[in-house]
Design a protein around this motif. Structure first.
Motif, PDB file in Angstrom:
ATOM      1  N   GLU A 223      13.067  50.499  73.894  1.00 16.75           N
ATOM      2  CA  GLU A 223      14.473  50.665  74.294  1.00 16.75           C
ATOM      3  C   GLU A 223      14.572  51.247  75.707  1.00 16.75           C
TER       4      GLU A 223
ATOM      5  N   TRP B 100      11.713  39.055  74.241  1.00 13.00           N
ATOM      6  CA  TRP B 100      12.209  40.121  73.368  1.00 13.00           C
ATOM      7  C   TRP B 100      13.622  40.529  73.760  1.00 13.00           C
TER       8      TRP B 100
ATOM      9  N   LEU C 278      17.012  43.237  72.294  1.00 13.85           N
ATOM     10  CA  LEU C 278      17.387  44.312  71.366  1.00 13.85           C
ATOM     11  C   LEU C 278      18.654  43.967  70.599  1.00 13.85           C
ATOM     12  N   GLU C 279      18.883  42.685  70.432  1.00 14.09           N
ATOM     13  CA  GLU C 279      20.071  42.223  69.705  1.00 14.09           C
ATOM     14  C   GLU C 279      19.788  40.832  69.152  1.00 14.09           C
TER      15      GLU C 279
ATOM     16  N   ARG D 119      17.576  37.051  64.146  1.00  5.11           N
ATOM     17  CA  ARG D 119      17.110  38.426  64.353  1.00  5.11           C
ATOM     18  C   ARG D 119      15.817  38.651  63.583  1.00  5.11           C
TER      19      ARG D 119
ATOM     20  N   LYS E  39      12.920  46.321  65.216  1.00  5.21           N
ATOM     21  CA  LYS E  39      14.058  46.681  64.374  1.00  5.21           C
ATOM     22  C   LYS E  39      14.710  45.404  63.860  1.00  5.21           C
TER      23      LYS E  39
ATOM     24  N   TRP F  92      16.732  43.119  66.230  1.00  2.63           N
ATOM     25  CA  TRP F  92      16.105  42.642  67.464  1.00  2.63           C
ATOM     26  C   TRP F  92      15.717  41.182  67.280  1.00  2.63           C
TER      27      TRP F  92
END
Length: 93
Positions: free
Chosen positions: A3, A48, A50-51, A59, A83, A86
């Motif tokens: 992150e 990659w 993060l959403e 995802r 996560k 992601w």
């Protein structure tokens, strides 16, 4: 750590998404020689994010390589914490 890299402006290569096994294998061929600690390069090559991504909002949660209880991407070429929300372009069902 992942992150933090994105907070610092990391941009990854999300396209083209590998539509065939050959295209998928080519991405793995780029990732395999990378050092296990080459986190930034792994994130860039794998696209990659993060959403969730795309019209289907793909995802990690639905990816075959995602270990739900460990919150980990088990694709050997990546082998990274992940996560559920992601995504990366090595996503597979």
């Amino acid at each position: 750590m992942i992150e933090d890299m994105f907070a610092d402006g990391l941009v990854t290569q999300v396209e083209p998404f590998p539509e065939t096994d050959r295209e998928f294998s080519r991405l793995l061929d780029v990732l395999r020689p990378l050092d296990a600690d080459a986190l930034r390069e792994k994130l860039v090559v794998s696209g990659w994010l993060l959403e969730p991504y795309g019209p289907d909002q793909m995802r990690c949660q639905e990816c075959m390589y995602f270990l739900v209880h460990k919150r980990w991407c088990d694709l050997p070429e990546l082998n990274l914490p992940a996560k559920a929300d992601w995504w990366c372009r090595l996503w597979r069902i």
